[in-house]
Write a protein that holds these residues in place. Structure first.
Motif: not given
Length: 124
Positions: A32-33, A52-53, A57-58, A102-105, A111
């Protein structure tokens, strides 16, 4: 189902540091992200940080350089290290998970799983 439980929220003073934790159970955490969101009274829930997995990171501009998100897949836990806290950081902080973003979502609707939230209050 993935269950998420946040902890670590307390009352602190401006300039202090604090670390939030989010423990996951129920499914393979590493797939999971993970992200942290926050919501202040009368405001919409906003993205704080995502990881992210693979560990990318964001960060939201408002916390960049002060907050650090990390994950420990062996402990099924994601962390949010918060430094140089400001009164405007006061909010309920939520942990969230999604398998295919992605981590930027940054949109809450991206989610699938959410924790119950933990209150962070920063006094001036």
């Amino acid at each position: 189902q993935l269950q998420l439980v946040e902890s670590g929220g307390v009352l602190v003073h401006a300039g202090d540091s604090l670390r939030l934790s989010c423990a996951a159970s129920g499914r393979t955490f590493s797939r999971y992200t993970m992200a942290w969101f926050r919501q202040a009274p009368l405001q919409e829930r906003e993205f704080v940080a995502g990881i992210s997995r693979g560990g990318g990171n964001t960060y939201a501009d408002s916390v960049k350089g002060r907050f650090t998100i990390s994950r420990d897949n062996a402990k099924n836990t994601v962390y949010l290290q918060m430094n140089s806290l400001k009164p405007e950081d006061t909010a309920v902080y939520y942990c969230a998970a999604a398998p295919a973003v992605t981590s930027s979502s940054w949109r809450p609707r991206d989610y699938d799983y959410w924790g119950q939230g933990t209150q962070v209050t920063v006094s001036s």
